[in-house]
Design a protein around this motif. Structure first.
Motif, mmCIF file in Angstrom:
data_model
loop_
_atom_site.group_PDB
_atom_site.id
_atom_site.type_symbol
_atom_site.label_atom_id
_atom_site.label_comp_id
_atom_site.label_asym_id
_atom_site.label_seq_id
_atom_site.Cartn_x
_atom_site.Cartn_y
_atom_site.Cartn_z
ATOM 1 N N ASP A 1 6.297 -10.528 4.231
ATOM 2 C CA ASP A 1 6.895 -9.847 3.211
ATOM 3 C C ASP A 1 6.023 -8.898 2.601
ATOM 4 O O ASP A 1 5.982 -8.589 1.223
ATOM 5 C CB ASP A 1 7.011 -11.000 2.185
ATOM 6 C CG ASP A 1 8.238 -12.053 2.855
ATOM 7 O OD1 ASP A 1 8.827 -11.713 3.767
ATOM 8 O OD2 ASP A 1 8.092 -13.083 2.134
ATOM 9 N N SER A 2 5.476 -8.257 3.181
ATOM 10 C CA SER A 2 4.519 -6.972 2.772
ATOM 11 C C SER A 2 5.043 -5.520 3.482
ATOM 12 O O SER A 2 5.922 -5.636 4.082
ATOM 13 C CB SER A 2 3.030 -7.377 3.379
ATOM 14 O OG SER A 2 2.481 -8.406 2.819
ATOM 15 N N ASN A 3 4.684 -4.550 2.555
ATOM 16 C CA ASN A 3 5.266 -3.270 2.721
ATOM 17 C C ASN A 3 4.272 -2.027 2.628
ATOM 18 O O ASN A 3 3.275 -2.167 1.720
ATOM 19 C CB ASN A 3 6.179 -3.089 1.778
ATOM 20 C CG ASN A 3 6.861 -1.704 1.810
ATOM 21 O OD1 ASN A 3 7.347 -1.236 2.924
ATOM 22 N ND2 ASN A 3 6.709 -0.716 0.764
ATOM 23 N N ALA A 4 4.136 -1.147 3.489
ATOM 24 C CA ALA A 4 3.408 0.150 3.373
ATOM 25 C C ALA A 4 4.025 1.331 3.370
ATOM 26 O O ALA A 4 5.088 1.475 4.259
ATOM 27 C CB ALA A 4 2.318 0.058 4.495
ATOM 28 N N ASP A 5 3.960 2.104 2.709
ATOM 29 C CA ASP A 5 4.738 3.379 2.430
ATOM 30 C C ASP A 5 4.283 4.373 3.742
ATOM 31 O O ASP A 5 5.059 5.338 4.076
ATOM 32 C CB ASP A 5 4.607 4.210 1.314
ATOM 33 C CG ASP A 5 4.914 3.558 -0.095
ATOM 34 O OD1 ASP A 5 5.975 2.592 0.151
ATOM 35 O OD2 ASP A 5 4.456 4.035 -1.084
ATOM 36 N N SER B 1 0.754 -1.044 0.082
ATOM 37 C CA SER B 1 -0.195 0.061 0.033
ATOM 38 C C SER B 1 1.048 1.348 -0.008
ATOM 39 O O SER B 1 1.793 1.273 0.775
ATOM 40 C CB SER B 1 -0.847 0.151 1.100
ATOM 41 O OG SER B 1 -1.669 1.170 1.338
ATOM 42 N N SER B 2 0.497 2.344 -0.918
ATOM 43 C CA SER B 2 1.192 3.443 -0.877
ATOM 44 C C SER B 2 0.932 4.366 0.497
ATOM 45 O O SER B 2 1.409 5.387 0.555
ATOM 46 C CB SER B 2 0.901 4.063 -1.869
ATOM 47 O OG SER B 2 -0.587 4.424 -2.225
ATOM 48 N N VAL B 3 -0.109 3.680 1.202
ATOM 49 C CA VAL B 3 -0.436 4.590 2.396
ATOM 50 C C VAL B 3 -0.248 3.534 3.656
ATOM 51 O O VAL B 3 0.947 3.282 3.984
ATOM 52 C CB VAL B 3 -2.018 5.268 2.438
ATOM 53 C CG1 VAL B 3 -1.835 6.463 1.650
ATOM 54 C CG2 VAL B 3 -2.919 4.072 1.688
#
Length: 289
Positions: A60-64, A37-39
Motif C-alpha cells: 500500500d505504498s506509492n511513488a510519483d 515519495s514524490s520521486v
C-alpha cells in the motif's frame, strides 16, 4: 509482527551513504506500509550499499516516480520470503532499479501492484540492473506494458521456478527489451524453457488446488530454497519427490463458502494410491483425494 506505517507521507525505510550505513543492514519480520515519495521508492529507497529484507510485507505504498514498494540505485538488494502487494508508481509498482546492481529475489509474492496504468512494469521495472528471481509468484499486477515485469534494454532478468499469471497489460505480461531468461516457470509470455499453464492462483498468490500437476514437479531442485514463503518444507504436503514452482509448497483451495482452506495433504489417484478405496484407507483427517 511489527508494523511501520509511513502514513502516506514519507518513506518507511531509506538507506544511502548520506542517510544510514546499510553495509550490514537486515530488515526482518516487519510489515512496511503506506510509504510515499514524490520521486522514487515509495516504501523503501536504498542507494550504494547492500541491504537484506526478509520475512516482510511491503504494501500500500506509492511513488510519483519509480518503485512504489522499493527503488534501488546503484545497490544490490537481497529479498527473501516477502509479500509485495498493492503498491503503485509510474514505473514498477513493486520494485525498480537504476545505475547498476544485482537483485536476488527468492520466495516472494507480487500481488496487485500497479505500474502507473500507462507505464511499464506492474510488479518490477528492471533498468540498469540484473534481477535474479527464484520461486516467486506474480498475479493481479497491472501496467500498460509488462503487467508483471518490464526488462529495459539496459537490464537482465534471470527467472526460474516461478509462476506468472493473471497480470494485466496491453501485450505480454513479461516484456523483454533487454536480456531475459525464463526457465522452469509458467508464464503467458512464451519464453523458451517455460510453459503456458494456468496455475489457478488464489487471491494470496498460492497455486490453486486445480493447477496442472506438471507445475508441482517442474522446479529446478538445484536452486529450490530450503522452505517456502510460509516456512514449510517443499515436501510438507506432497512428499519430497515433488518440486512446485512459485513461492508456496502446496496449493490452496478457494471457493464461495470459504476464503481459504489448507488441506492436511493431497492423495492422488493413481499416482499415490492405485484406487480411490486405497486412497480413502490411507487418508487422515482433512486430506484431499
Amino acid at each position: 509482527v511489527t508494523i511501520i506505517d509511513g502514513n502516506n507521507a514519507a518513506r518507511v525505510v531509506a538507506g544511502s551513504t548520506t542517510m544510514v550505513n546499510t553495509s550490514a543492514c537486515v530488515v526482518d519480520g516487519f510489515t512496511l506500509q503506506k510509504g510515499y515519495s514524490s520521486v522514487n521508492g515509495g516504501c523503501v529507497y536504498t542507494e550504494d550499499k547492500p541491504i537484506t529484507v526478509q520475512n516482510c510485507v511491503l504494501k500500500d505504498s506509492n511513488a510519483d516516480g519509480k518503485g512504489g514498494a522499493w527503488h534501488a540505485h546503484a545497490n544490490s538488494p537481497t529479498v527473501t520470503n516477502c509479500v509485495i502487494k498493492g503498491n503503485t508508481s509510474v514505473h514498477g509498482g513493486g520494485f525498480s532499479s537504476s545505475a547498476n546492481g544485482t537483485w536476488n529475489i527468492t520466495n516472494c509474492a507480487f500481488i496487485d501492484n500497479d505500474g502507473g496504468g500507462s507505464q511499464n512494469g506492474g510488479a518490477i521495472y528492471a533498468s540498469e540492473a540484473t534481477f535474479n528471481v527464484t520461486n516467486c509468484s506474480f498475479t493481479g499486477n497491472t501496467a500498460s506494458v509488462g503487467g508483471a515485469i518490464y526488462v529495459a534494454a539496459t537490464a537482465t532478468l534471470n527467472m526460474k521456478n516461478s509462476a506468472e499469471w493473471g497480470n494485466t497489460s496491453s501485450g505480454n505480461a513479461i516484456i523483454n527489451a533487454g536480456t531475459a531468461t525464463v526457465s522452469n516457470s509458467t508464464t503467458r509470455s512464451g519464453f523458451t524453457g517455460s510453459v503456458k499453464t494456468n496455475p489457478h492462483f488464489d487471491a494470496n498468490g498460492y497455486l490453486g488446488i486445480a493447477c496442472d500437476p506438471t507445475l508441482l514437479t517442474m522446479a529446478d531442485t538445484a536452486v529450490l530454497p530450503a522452505t517456502d514463503l510460509d516456512g514449510d518444507a517443499w515436501g510438507h504436503k506432497y512428499g519430497p519427490a515433488l518440486a512446485p514452482i512459485g513461492c508456496y509448497a502446496y496449493p490452496h483451495y478457494t471457493n464461495l463458502y470459504e476464503s481459504e482452506y489448507d488441506y492436511n495433504g493431497v492423495i492422488r489417484v493413481p499416482q499415490d494410491q492405485a484406487t480411490i478405496a486405497l486412497a480413502v484407507s490411507a487418508s487422515t483427517e482433512d486430506d484431499l483425494i
